[in-house]
Motif scaffolding. Structure first.
Motif, PDB file in Angstrom:
ATOM      1  N   TRP A   1      24.591 -27.218 -67.066  1.00 19.46           N
ATOM      2  CA  TRP A   1      25.594 -28.159 -67.373  1.00 19.46           C
ATOM      3  C   TRP A   1      26.367 -27.823 -68.158  1.00 19.46           C
ATOM      4  O   TRP A   1      27.545 -28.179 -68.686  1.00 19.46           O
ATOM      5  CB  TRP A   1      24.634 -29.178 -68.942  1.00 19.46           C
ATOM      6  N   PRO A   2      26.852 -26.856 -68.912  1.00 18.99           N
ATOM      7  CA  PRO A   2      26.760 -25.723 -70.268  1.00 18.99           C
ATOM      8  C   PRO A   2      28.690 -25.799 -68.780  1.00 18.99           C
ATOM      9  O   PRO A   2      29.770 -26.381 -69.821  1.00 18.99           O
ATOM     10  CB  PRO A   2      26.664 -24.410 -69.995  1.00 18.99           C
ATOM     11  N   THR A   3      28.695 -25.163 -68.233  1.00 17.40           N
ATOM     12  CA  THR A   3      29.937 -25.429 -66.897  1.00 17.40           C
ATOM     13  C   THR A   3      30.519 -26.495 -67.786  1.00 17.40           C
ATOM     14  O   THR A   3      31.770 -26.559 -67.517  1.00 17.40           O
ATOM     15  CB  THR A   3      29.590 -24.844 -65.388  1.00 17.40           C
ATOM     16  N   LEU A   4      29.675 -27.888 -66.802  1.00 21.89           N
ATOM     17  CA  LEU A   4      30.513 -29.250 -66.870  1.00 21.89           C
ATOM     18  C   LEU A   4      31.258 -29.646 -68.166  1.00 21.89           C
ATOM     19  O   LEU A   4      32.097 -29.673 -68.982  1.00 21.89           O
ATOM     20  CB  LEU A   4      29.915 -29.975 -66.211  1.00 21.89           C
ATOM     21  N   ALA A   5      29.942 -29.061 -69.305  1.00 27.41           N
ATOM     22  CA  ALA A   5      30.052 -29.607 -70.438  1.00 27.41           C
ATOM     23  C   ALA A   5      31.903 -29.112 -71.511  1.00 27.41           C
ATOM     24  O   ALA A   5      32.548 -29.500 -72.139  1.00 27.41           O
ATOM     25  CB  ALA A   5      29.664 -29.841 -71.681  1.00 27.41           C
ATOM     26  N   GLN A   6      31.442 -27.633 -71.155  1.00 33.27           N
ATOM     27  CA  GLN A   6      32.733 -26.634 -71.053  1.00 33.27           C
ATOM     28  C   GLN A   6      34.175 -27.347 -70.876  1.00 33.27           C
ATOM     29  O   GLN A   6      35.251 -26.223 -71.368  1.00 33.27           O
ATOM     30  CB  GLN A   6      32.491 -25.325 -71.557  1.00 33.27           C
TER      31      GLN A   6
ATOM     32  N   LEU B   1      16.029 -31.279 -73.746  1.00 31.55           N
ATOM     33  CA  LEU B   1      15.852 -29.880 -72.239  1.00 31.55           C
ATOM     34  C   LEU B   1      15.757 -28.467 -72.420  1.00 31.55           C
ATOM     35  O   LEU B   1      14.540 -28.512 -72.139  1.00 31.55           O
ATOM     36  CB  LEU B   1      17.247 -30.498 -71.521  1.00 31.55           C
ATOM     37  N   LEU B   2      16.467 -28.297 -73.703  1.00 36.76           N
ATOM     38  CA  LEU B   2      16.434 -27.196 -73.711  1.00 36.76           C
ATOM     39  C   LEU B   2      14.997 -26.803 -74.841  1.00 36.76           C
ATOM     40  O   LEU B   2      14.443 -25.462 -75.132  1.00 36.76           O
ATOM     41  CB  LEU B   2      17.890 -26.596 -74.931  1.00 36.76           C
ATOM     42  N   ARG B   3      14.547 -27.869 -75.834  1.00 41.41           N
ATOM     43  CA  ARG B   3      13.898 -28.094 -76.082  1.00 41.41           C
ATOM     44  C   ARG B   3      12.166 -27.754 -75.745  1.00 41.41           C
ATOM     45  O   ARG B   3      11.689 -26.983 -76.185  1.00 41.41           O
ATOM     46  CB  ARG B   3      14.026 -28.794 -77.311  1.00 41.41           C
ATOM     47  N   ASP B   4      12.594 -28.588 -74.771  1.00 34.52           N
ATOM     48  CA  ASP B   4      11.113 -29.413 -73.732  1.00 34.52           C
ATOM     49  C   ASP B   4      10.935 -27.622 -73.027  1.00 34.52           C
ATOM     50  O   ASP B   4       9.761 -27.906 -72.626  1.00 34.52           O
ATOM     51  CB  ASP B   4      10.745 -29.826 -73.890  1.00 34.52           C
TER      52      ASP B   4
ATOM     53  N   ASN C   1      17.875 -19.371 -71.523  1.00 34.84           N
ATOM     54  CA  ASN C   1      18.589 -18.310 -71.575  1.00 34.84           C
ATOM     55  C   ASN C   1      18.735 -17.955 -69.601  1.00 34.84           C
ATOM     56  O   ASN C   1      19.743 -16.567 -69.003  1.00 34.84           O
ATOM     57  CB  ASN C   1      18.108 -17.034 -71.681  1.00 34.84           C
ATOM     58  N   VAL C   2      18.356 -18.844 -68.521  1.00 34.00           N
ATOM     59  CA  VAL C   2      18.355 -18.625 -67.353  1.00 34.00           C
ATOM     60  C   VAL C   2      20.086 -18.516 -66.749  1.00 34.00           C
ATOM     61  O   VAL C   2      20.675 -19.507 -67.287  1.00 34.00           O
ATOM     62  CB  VAL C   2      18.028 -19.732 -66.124  1.00 34.00           C
ATOM     63  N   LEU C   3      20.274 -17.338 -65.655  1.00 33.85           N
ATOM     64  CA  LEU C   3      21.866 -17.632 -65.439  1.00 33.85           C
ATOM     65  C   LEU C   3      21.197 -17.741 -64.100  1.00 33.85           C
ATOM     66  O   LEU C   3      20.905 -17.210 -63.305  1.00 33.85           O
ATOM     67  CB  LEU C   3      22.786 -16.371 -65.595  1.00 33.85           C
ATOM     68  N   ALA C   4      22.845 -19.240 -63.484  1.00 34.12           N
ATOM     69  CA  ALA C   4      22.261 -19.582 -61.820  1.00 34.12           C
ATOM     70  C   ALA C   4      24.106 -19.549 -61.528  1.00 34.12           C
ATOM     71  O   ALA C   4      24.352 -20.042 -62.820  1.00 34.12           O
ATOM     72  CB  ALA C   4      21.298 -20.622 -61.481  1.00 34.12           C
ATOM     73  N   ARG C   5      23.896 -19.626 -60.670  1.00 34.51           N
ATOM     74  CA  ARG C   5      25.612 -20.010 -59.949  1.00 34.51           C
ATOM     75  C   ARG C   5      25.480 -21.729 -59.985  1.00 34.51           C
ATOM     76  O   ARG C   5      25.178 -22.616 -59.650  1.00 34.51           O
ATOM     77  CB  ARG C   5      25.808 -19.956 -58.659  1.00 34.51           C
ATOM     78  N   PRO C   6      27.423 -21.445 -60.833  1.00 34.61           N
ATOM     79  CA  PRO C   6      27.209 -23.468 -60.960  1.00 34.61           C
ATOM     80  C   PRO C   6      27.676 -23.740 -59.413  1.00 34.61           C
ATOM     81  O   PRO C   6      28.190 -23.202 -58.692  1.00 34.61           O
ATOM     82  CB  PRO C   6      28.072 -23.283 -61.462  1.00 34.61           C
TER      83      PRO C   6
END
Length: 275
Positions: free
Chosen positions: A71-76, A143-146, A152-157
Protein backbone atom coordinates in the motif's frame (compact mmCIF):
# COMPACT_ATOMS: atom_id res chain seq x y z
CA UNK A 1 9.44 18.54 -30.98
CA UNK A 2 8.69 15.54 -33.23
CA UNK A 3 6.30 15.60 -36.19
CA UNK A 4 4.11 13.06 -34.37
CA UNK A 5 3.60 15.44 -31.44
CA UNK A 6 2.52 18.12 -33.91
CA UNK A 7 0.13 15.59 -35.46
CA UNK A 8 -1.38 14.70 -32.09
CA UNK A 9 -1.86 18.38 -31.26
CA UNK A 10 -3.61 18.79 -34.61
CA UNK A 11 -5.74 15.68 -33.87
CA UNK A 12 -6.98 17.23 -30.62
CA UNK A 13 -7.46 20.64 -32.22
CA UNK A 14 -9.53 19.30 -35.13
CA UNK A 15 -12.03 17.24 -33.15
CA UNK A 16 -14.81 18.80 -31.10
CA UNK A 17 -15.30 16.09 -28.48
CA UNK A 18 -12.36 13.74 -27.89
CA UNK A 19 -12.86 10.84 -25.50
CA UNK A 20 -9.66 9.76 -23.72
CA UNK A 21 -9.12 6.21 -22.47
CA UNK A 22 -6.20 5.73 -20.08
CA UNK A 23 -4.47 2.67 -18.66
CA UNK A 24 -1.68 1.53 -16.37
CA UNK A 25 1.07 2.82 -18.66
CA UNK A 26 0.15 6.38 -17.73
CA UNK A 27 0.83 5.77 -14.02
CA UNK A 28 4.17 3.95 -14.27
CA UNK A 29 5.95 7.33 -14.22
CA UNK A 30 4.29 7.91 -10.84
CA UNK A 31 6.06 4.82 -9.48
CA UNK A 32 3.12 2.42 -9.80
CA UNK A 33 4.21 -0.78 -11.59
CA UNK A 34 2.35 -1.73 -14.78
CA UNK A 35 0.76 -5.07 -15.62
CA UNK A 36 2.33 -5.86 -19.00
CA UNK A 37 5.53 -5.63 -20.99
CA UNK A 38 5.87 -3.80 -24.30
CA UNK A 39 4.50 -6.82 -26.15
CA UNK A 40 1.33 -6.71 -24.05
CA UNK A 41 2.24 -9.89 -22.15
CA UNK A 42 1.15 -9.90 -18.51
CA UNK A 43 3.81 -10.19 -15.79
CA UNK A 44 3.74 -12.65 -12.89
CA UNK A 45 1.00 -14.89 -11.58
CA UNK A 46 -2.64 -14.69 -12.70
CA UNK A 47 -4.59 -11.92 -10.94
CA UNK A 48 -7.05 -12.57 -8.11
CA UNK A 49 -10.52 -13.46 -9.33
CA UNK A 50 -13.46 -11.74 -7.63
CA UNK A 51 -15.55 -14.87 -6.96
CA UNK A 52 -12.52 -16.60 -5.40
CA UNK A 53 -11.76 -13.57 -3.20
CA UNK A 54 -15.29 -13.61 -1.81
CA UNK A 55 -15.42 -17.37 -1.21
CA UNK A 56 -11.94 -18.10 0.15
CA UNK A 57 -10.63 -17.06 3.57
CA UNK A 58 -7.11 -18.04 2.52
CA UNK A 59 -7.25 -15.88 -0.60
CA UNK A 60 -8.51 -12.88 1.37
CA UNK A 61 -5.67 -13.36 3.85
CA UNK A 62 -3.18 -13.41 0.99
CA UNK A 63 -4.73 -10.34 -0.63
CA UNK A 64 -4.85 -8.16 2.49
CA UNK A 65 -1.36 -9.16 3.65
CA UNK A 66 0.16 -8.29 0.30
CA UNK A 67 -1.92 -5.13 0.12
CA UNK A 68 -0.75 -4.03 3.56
CA UNK A 69 2.90 -4.33 2.50
CA UNK A 70 2.37 -2.82 -0.97
CA UNK A 71 0.00 0.00 0.00
CA UNK A 72 2.65 2.66 0.80
CA UNK A 73 3.86 2.66 -2.82
CA UNK A 74 0.36 3.44 -4.07
CA UNK A 75 -0.52 5.82 -1.23
CA UNK A 76 2.60 7.92 -1.82
CA UNK A 77 2.23 8.10 -5.61
CA UNK A 78 1.53 11.53 -7.06
CA UNK A 79 0.13 12.55 -10.47
CA UNK A 80 2.85 12.83 -13.08
CA UNK A 81 3.17 15.32 -15.93
CA UNK A 82 0.93 13.16 -18.13
CA UNK A 83 -1.97 13.27 -15.65
CA UNK A 84 -1.53 17.02 -15.22
CA UNK A 85 -1.42 17.64 -18.98
CA UNK A 86 -4.67 15.71 -19.52
CA UNK A 87 -6.36 17.84 -16.84
CA UNK A 88 -5.06 20.98 -18.59
CA UNK A 89 -6.32 19.73 -21.96
CA UNK A 90 -9.75 19.06 -20.47
CA UNK A 91 -9.91 22.51 -18.85
CA UNK A 92 -8.97 24.09 -22.19
CA UNK A 93 -11.68 22.18 -24.06
CA UNK A 94 -9.37 19.94 -26.09
CA UNK A 95 -10.57 16.82 -24.23
CA UNK A 96 -14.25 16.15 -23.68
CA UNK A 97 -14.38 13.22 -21.25
CA UNK A 98 -12.02 10.63 -19.86
CA UNK A 99 -12.44 6.94 -19.02
CA UNK A 100 -9.67 5.30 -17.03
CA UNK A 101 -8.94 1.64 -16.45
CA UNK A 102 -6.74 2.70 -13.53
CA UNK A 103 -7.89 2.48 -9.91
CA UNK A 104 -5.18 4.72 -8.43
CA UNK A 105 -7.17 7.98 -8.22
CA UNK A 106 -4.39 10.04 -9.81
CA UNK A 107 -6.60 11.66 -12.46
CA UNK A 108 -8.81 13.27 -9.80
CA UNK A 109 -5.77 14.52 -7.90
CA UNK A 110 -4.43 16.06 -11.11
CA UNK A 111 -7.70 17.95 -11.58
CA UNK A 112 -9.64 15.94 -14.17
CA UNK A 113 -13.38 16.48 -13.73
CA UNK A 114 -15.32 14.57 -16.39
CA UNK A 115 -14.05 11.12 -15.50
CA UNK A 116 -15.32 7.55 -15.24
CA UNK A 117 -13.19 5.10 -13.24
CA UNK A 118 -14.17 2.02 -15.20
CA UNK A 119 -12.71 -0.44 -12.67
CA UNK A 120 -13.39 1.57 -9.50
CA UNK A 121 -11.06 3.24 -7.00
CA UNK A 122 -8.74 1.33 -4.70
CA UNK A 123 -8.64 4.18 -2.18
CA UNK A 124 -12.10 3.10 -1.00
CA UNK A 125 -13.00 -0.15 0.79
CA UNK A 126 -16.57 -1.41 1.15
CA UNK A 127 -18.29 -4.02 3.26
CA UNK A 128 -19.99 -6.65 1.12
CA UNK A 129 -22.68 -7.11 3.79
CA UNK A 130 -23.76 -3.62 4.94
CA UNK A 131 -22.12 -1.62 2.07
CA UNK A 132 -20.38 0.75 4.50
CA UNK A 133 -17.46 2.48 2.82
CA UNK A 134 -14.22 3.68 4.35
CA UNK A 135 -10.94 5.13 3.16
CA UNK A 136 -8.21 2.60 2.45
CA UNK A 137 -5.70 4.75 4.35
CA UNK A 138 -7.71 4.38 7.57
CA UNK A 139 -7.86 0.61 7.10
CA UNK A 140 -4.08 0.56 6.72
CA UNK A 141 -3.76 1.74 10.33
CA UNK A 142 -5.85 -1.23 11.51
CA UNK A 143 -3.79 -3.63 9.41
CA UNK A 144 -0.54 -2.31 10.90
CA UNK A 145 -1.94 -2.48 14.44
CA UNK A 146 -3.21 -6.05 14.09
CA UNK A 147 -0.20 -7.37 12.14
CA UNK A 148 2.92 -5.77 13.64
CA UNK A 149 5.15 -8.61 12.37
CA UNK A 150 4.61 -7.38 8.80
CA UNK A 151 4.78 -3.68 9.61
CA UNK A 152 8.36 -3.25 8.41
CA UNK A 153 8.54 -6.01 5.81
CA UNK A 154 9.97 -4.95 2.45
CA UNK A 155 8.74 -6.58 -0.74
CA UNK A 156 8.85 -5.77 -4.44
CA UNK A 157 5.88 -3.53 -5.33
CA UNK A 158 3.36 -4.93 -7.80
CA UNK A 159 0.47 -3.19 -9.62
CA UNK A 160 -2.39 -1.57 -7.69
CA UNK A 161 -0.88 -1.71 -4.22
CA UNK A 162 0.05 -5.38 -4.32
CA UNK A 163 3.46 -6.71 -3.20
CA UNK A 164 5.47 -9.86 -3.81
CA UNK A 165 5.08 -11.49 -0.39
CA UNK A 166 5.90 -15.13 0.28
CA UNK A 167 2.99 -17.38 1.42
CA UNK A 168 4.79 -18.54 4.60
CA UNK A 169 4.57 -14.98 5.92
CA UNK A 170 0.77 -15.12 5.91
CA UNK A 171 -0.19 -17.86 8.39
CA UNK A 172 -0.74 -15.56 11.38
CA UNK A 173 -2.13 -12.64 9.42
CA UNK A 174 -5.29 -11.03 10.87
CA UNK A 175 -7.77 -10.25 8.09
CA UNK A 176 -9.77 -7.05 8.66
CA UNK A 177 -13.55 -7.27 8.96
CA UNK A 178 -16.21 -4.56 8.91
CA UNK A 179 -16.23 -2.70 12.22
CA UNK A 180 -19.99 -2.21 11.99
CA UNK A 181 -21.34 -5.65 11.05
CA UNK A 182 -18.31 -7.97 10.89
CA UNK A 183 -18.79 -8.48 7.16
CA UNK A 184 -16.20 -9.18 4.46
CA UNK A 185 -14.25 -6.14 3.25
CA UNK A 186 -13.28 -5.69 -0.39
CA UNK A 187 -11.51 -2.83 -2.17
CA UNK A 188 -14.08 -0.91 -4.20
CA UNK A 189 -12.68 -2.16 -7.51
CA UNK A 190 -13.77 -4.54 -10.24
CA UNK A 191 -11.71 -7.70 -9.81
CA UNK A 192 -10.98 -9.97 -12.75
CA UNK A 193 -13.94 -12.29 -13.17
CA UNK A 194 -16.40 -9.59 -12.07
CA UNK A 195 -18.59 -7.34 -14.19
CA UNK A 196 -18.33 -3.57 -14.37
CA UNK A 197 -21.51 -2.10 -12.80
CA UNK A 198 -24.18 -1.75 -15.47
CA UNK A 199 -24.83 1.96 -14.88
CA UNK A 200 -21.11 2.74 -15.19
CA UNK A 201 -20.91 0.76 -18.42
CA UNK A 202 -23.94 2.57 -19.85
CA UNK A 203 -22.45 5.98 -19.08
CA UNK A 204 -19.08 5.05 -20.58
CA UNK A 205 -20.69 3.71 -23.75
CA UNK A 206 -22.83 6.87 -24.02
CA UNK A 207 -19.66 8.97 -23.85
CA UNK A 208 -18.14 6.88 -26.63
CA UNK A 209 -21.29 7.39 -28.70
CA UNK A 210 -21.16 11.17 -28.19
CA UNK A 211 -17.43 11.48 -28.94
CA UNK A 212 -16.13 12.25 -32.41
CA UNK A 213 -12.63 10.81 -31.77
CA UNK A 214 -10.80 8.55 -29.33
CA UNK A 215 -7.37 9.01 -27.75
CA UNK A 216 -5.83 6.01 -25.94
CA UNK A 217 -3.07 6.75 -23.40
CA UNK A 218 -0.97 4.08 -21.71
CA UNK A 219 -3.17 1.07 -22.37
CA UNK A 220 -2.28 -2.15 -24.17
CA UNK A 221 -6.05 -2.71 -24.60
CA UNK A 222 -5.51 -6.42 -23.95
CA UNK A 223 -8.47 -6.41 -21.56
CA UNK A 224 -11.79 -6.28 -23.43
CA UNK A 225 -13.23 -3.54 -21.19
CA UNK A 226 -10.75 -1.16 -22.83
CA UNK A 227 -10.51 -2.71 -26.29
CA UNK A 228 -14.27 -2.43 -26.82
CA UNK A 229 -14.00 1.38 -27.04
CA UNK A 230 -11.53 1.14 -29.93
CA UNK A 231 -13.76 -1.42 -31.58
CA UNK A 232 -16.81 0.84 -31.23
CA UNK A 233 -14.92 3.90 -32.48
CA UNK A 234 -13.62 2.03 -35.52
CA UNK A 235 -17.07 0.64 -36.34
CA UNK A 236 -18.49 4.17 -36.20
CA UNK A 237 -15.71 5.56 -38.40
CA UNK A 238 -14.27 7.71 -35.60
CA UNK A 239 -10.52 8.37 -35.75
CA UNK A 240 -8.31 6.84 -33.07
CA UNK A 241 -4.95 8.08 -31.80
CA UNK A 242 -2.77 6.44 -29.16
CA UNK A 243 0.17 7.26 -26.92
CA UNK A 244 1.54 3.93 -25.75
CA UNK A 245 5.12 2.73 -25.44
CA UNK A 246 4.36 -0.83 -26.59
CA UNK A 247 2.05 -3.00 -28.62
CA UNK A 248 -1.72 -2.69 -28.27
CA UNK A 249 -4.50 -5.08 -29.13
CA UNK A 250 -5.98 -2.43 -31.45
CA UNK A 251 -2.86 -1.40 -33.40
CA UNK A 252 -4.53 -2.11 -36.73
CA UNK A 253 -7.41 0.25 -35.81
CA UNK A 254 -5.23 3.17 -34.67
CA UNK A 255 -4.57 5.89 -37.23
CA UNK A 256 -1.95 7.83 -35.28
CA UNK A 257 0.27 6.10 -32.71
CA UNK A 258 3.07 7.62 -30.66
CA UNK A 259 5.28 4.94 -29.10
CA UNK A 260 6.61 7.44 -26.58
CA UNK A 261 6.16 8.07 -22.83
CA UNK A 262 2.89 9.86 -22.09
CA UNK A 263 4.53 12.06 -19.45
CA UNK A 264 6.68 13.55 -22.21
CA UNK A 265 4.18 13.65 -25.08
CA UNK A 266 1.12 15.11 -23.36
CA UNK A 267 2.76 18.18 -21.78
CA UNK A 268 4.33 19.00 -25.16
CA UNK A 269 0.93 18.68 -26.85
CA UNK A 270 -0.74 20.84 -24.18
CA UNK A 271 1.95 23.48 -24.61
CA UNK A 272 1.46 23.54 -28.38
CA UNK A 273 -2.30 23.92 -28.08
CA UNK A 274 -1.96 26.63 -25.43
CA UNK A 275 0.32 28.55 -27.80
Amino acid sequence: MTPQIDQLADFLDRHRNVLVLTGAGLSTASGIPGYRDEEGVRHGKPPIQGPEFRSSDALRRRYWARSMVGWPTLAQAAPNDGHVALARLEAAGHVGQMITQNVDGLHQRAGSARLIELHGNIHTVRCLACQRRQHRGALQQRLLRDNPALANVLARPLPDGDAQLEPEALHEFVVPACEVCGGVLQPDVVFFGDNIPAERTREALAWMDEADALLVVGSSLMVFSGFRFCKLAAEAGKPIAAVNAGKTRADELIGLKLALPAQQVLPAVAALLAA
